[in-house]
Design a protein around this motif. Structure first.
Motif, short mmCIF file in Angstrom:
data_model
loop_
_atom_site.label_atom_id
_atom_site.label_comp_id
_atom_site.label_asym_id
_atom_site.label_seq_id
_atom_site.Cartn_x
_atom_site.Cartn_y
_atom_site.Cartn_z
N VAL A 273 13.12 -3.97 -3.48
CA VAL A 273 12.16 -4.74 -2.69
C VAL A 273 11.92 -4.08 -1.34
N VAL A 274 12.99 -3.66 -0.69
CA VAL A 274 12.86 -3.03 0.62
C VAL A 274 11.98 -1.79 0.52
N TRP A 275 12.16 -0.99 -0.53
CA TRP A 275 11.32 0.21 -0.66
C TRP A 275 9.85 -0.17 -0.83
N LEU A 276 9.56 -1.12 -1.73
CA LEU A 276 8.17 -1.51 -1.97
C LEU A 276 7.52 -2.04 -0.71
N LEU A 277 8.22 -2.92 0.01
CA LEU A 277 7.66 -3.46 1.25
C LEU A 277 7.49 -2.37 2.31
N ALA A 278 8.48 -1.50 2.41
CA ALA A 278 8.39 -0.42 3.39
C ALA A 278 7.22 0.50 3.07
N ASP A 279 6.98 0.76 1.79
CA ASP A 279 5.87 1.63 1.43
C ASP A 279 4.54 0.96 1.75
N LEU A 280 4.43 -0.34 1.48
CA LEU A 280 3.20 -1.08 1.84
C LEU A 280 2.98 -1.08 3.35
N ALA A 281 4.07 -1.06 4.11
CA ALA A 281 3.98 -1.05 5.58
C ALA A 281 3.89 0.36 6.14
N GLY A 282 3.88 1.38 5.28
CA GLY A 282 3.81 2.76 5.73
C GLY A 282 5.10 3.28 6.31
#
Length: 582
Positions: free
Chosen positions: A536-545
């Motif tokens: 989850v952290v990776w997906l959210l971080a990627d969406l946030a750049g």
């Protein structure tokens, strides 16, 4: 003398009910007898009507409370003259002030303050038949959802179907007919944004740079603690992993440990060689069916039922297959029950799912089916003729153009089943096979609407499943560019929350830890929670750049790239074309 007596009576009665109109002062100012009376009233409301009232709530005896369902969080007040009906679920520290009307389906987050003479109308009359009087025409209900820390002024009207974001302000007299963004101040008739409490011209105190630093700091700490975390869940007998210390080993726990070690350590779990661990997982596969059953008391899998419809083995198709993939191996045997299935069997399985009320379970089944077909192709096994085409054809034909998803939304869970089922169904199909999803923009709208449901996304109420199931669809549809700023803002908020869920040396619990939920077992750190939240952290971080701050990228069950990209043989999406190495 008479005048004196009248004046004395007025003096004794005047102001006796002032606390009914200023209920936030009741528990500090009321006399003991009045407090006992209020407790008694709440006990009657709970016993006779099934209402759920938190600590230090107050419901005025001068209010009209006729709800079918009423849930009030701690320190939430209903003042004199308020009129409540339908279903109201309110969080903590909410105030429903004098002469406020709250009717229909209404949800309030935490710390929602509603001014006097305001109307929240979570229902509406229809008027389709001009020959039928309005009062005889049916009602419709979409519901009103108001986020956390919202100020609703006096004489405001909020109409059915409106969602109000966190920290918004509805100015006095506003008539709110459409959704209000988080942090916006709206006013007028119809209401429009007039300035921002937080947002474009009032940025959050947490700058992107700060969040980037927090992400990098989290990743460094997680890698440093990875061996300690994994060792915490290793069973003393046989070295198998357990989801929690002291629990029995499970199939999933071994796979979660493999995923965590790959993310944080770049290899298999310490103390175990990749080849040895792969052989253990391969030995658990039933040669006849190709399935992996749950571990029994002898730490061997119980033989699974020979059917594509067994839900208990569905996740093992995913987690064992991807754990083997990370270990440089693959299943020892074909997944025969899926290879033997026909296109008609696939359609019958899809039609037999309870999409209306159990979309998550339906999506779970789709995920297992699609992934089994994927593993068979990786093994060079020919699946039944037309099974993949039948699966995708059914999903494309039955996707709802309004939501972009499958299933039907409604209370008591709102959009939860639909969105969570969508994640599971698309993870195994469109995402895994590298195909575009239908109605991408509607998917974004649906996920963003669901993310405003405080029952699931208030910080203390988040769990790994619910957050993953909004993060992945938004990542999957990110190239559309639709509502990109809204998506990025949500990703930053949820990412900031997620980083705070980590327990040093123990990992993540499935549910977010919070003082108000400390007795809930799901908040205790576990292998499942750690594996899911890391993804989850990776997906959210990627969406946030910000994913470059993490230093890891999921390669297993939550890999962002299509798994089909690593197929060594013919690509079933393009007959005769070999998949590029992944």
């Amino acid at each position: 003398m008479a005048e004196h007596n009248v004046a004395g009576t007025i003096g004794q009665t005047f102001g006796r009910s002032d606390l009914d109109y200023t209920p936030w002062e009741f528990w500090d100012r009321a006399g003991e007898a009045d407090k006992v009376r209020q407790h008694a009233l709440q006990e009657v409301l709970a016993a006779e009507r099934g209402f759920v009232l938190g600590e230090r709530c107050f419901v005025s005896e001068l209010a009209s409370v006729t709800n079918e369902t009423l849930e009030l969080g701690d320190r939430t007040y209903v003042a004199a003259g308020a009129y409540l009906s339908g279903t109201l679920r309110a969080g903590r520290d909410c105030t429903i002030n004098p002469y406020t009307v709250v009717r229909g389906e209404v949800r309030l987050g935490d710390a929602v303050r509603i001014g006097a003479h305001t109307s929240l109308l979570g229902f509406n009359h229809t008027m389709d038949d001009p020959d039928l009087e309005i009062h005889q025409q049916p009602l419709t209900t979409k519901g009103i959802a108001i986020g956390d820390d919202v100020w609703v002024g006096s004489h405001v009207v909020v109409l059915d179907g409106v969602t109000v974001g966190d920290k918004a302000v509805l100015a006095a007299g506003a008539v709110v007919t459409k959704d209000v963004p988080a942090g916006a101040v709206v006013g007028g008739n119809p209401a429009r944004v007039i300035k921002w409490r937080t947002g474009p011209d009032r940025p959050s105190r947490r700058r992107t740079d700060d969040l980037a630093g927090a992400v990098a700091g989290f990743a460094a700490a997680a890698r440093e603690q990875a061996e300690v975390v994994l060792d915490r869940y290793r069973n003393d007998v046989g070295g198998l992993f357990t989801n929690r210390p002291g629990a029995a080993p499970t199939v999933r726990a071994q796979c979660d440990a493999v995923e965590i070690a790959d993310l944080l350590l770049g290899g298999p779990p310490p103390w175990q060689h990749a080849t040895d661990l792969a052989e253990v997982l391969r030995s658990w596969q039933d040669p006849a069916t190709g399935l992996v059953g749950e571990l029994g008391d002898d730490r061997r899998p119980v033989p699974p039922e020979a059917t594509i419809l067994d839900p208990s083995t569905g996740y093992h198709v995913l987690c064992v297959g991807y754990a083997l993939d990370l270990l440089g191996s693959r299943f020892a045997h074909p997944l025969a029950v899926f290879a033997d299935a026909s296109a008609a069997d696939v359609v019958a399985g899809l039609e037999g799912q309870d999409w209306d009320t159990g979309a998550w379970a339906a999506g779970h089944w789709v995920d297992g089916l699609a992934t089994a077909l994927h593993w068979n192709t990786r093994l060079g096994v020919v699946n039944g003729r037309g099974t993949v085409e039948a699966l995708f054809g059914w999903l494309l034909r039955n996707a709802d153009p309004g939501t972009g998803m499958w299933g039907r939304a409604g209370e008591p869970e709102g959009l939860l089943q639909v969105v969570n089922g969508y994640y599971r169904a698309t993870r195994g199909t469109f995402a895994q096979y590298g195909l575009p999803v239908p109605y991408a923009e509607r998917v974004v709208d649906t996920v963003l609407a669901h993310s405003r449901d405080v029952r699931y996304f208030a910080p203390a109420r988040q769990n790994a499943c619910n957050v993953l199931d909004v993060a992945h669809p938004l990542w999957l549809t990110r190239t559309s560019g639709y509502r990109g700023e809204d998506v990025a803002a949500l990703a930053r908020r949820l990412l900031s929350d997620a980083l705070s869920h980590w327990t040093p040396g123990q990992g993540f619990g499935f549910q977010a830890p919070d003082p108000t939920t400390s007795s809930v077992s799901a908040t205790a750190p576990s292998l499942q929670g750690t594996e899911m939240w890391l993804a989850v952290v990776w997906l959210l971080a990627d969406l946030a750049g910000l994913s470059d701050q993490l230093g890891y990228r999921p390669r297993g069950i939550h890999r962002p790239e299509p798994a089909a990209a690593s197929w060594p043989g013919p690509d079933p999406r393009r007959p005769g074309v070999t998949g590029a190495g992944g």
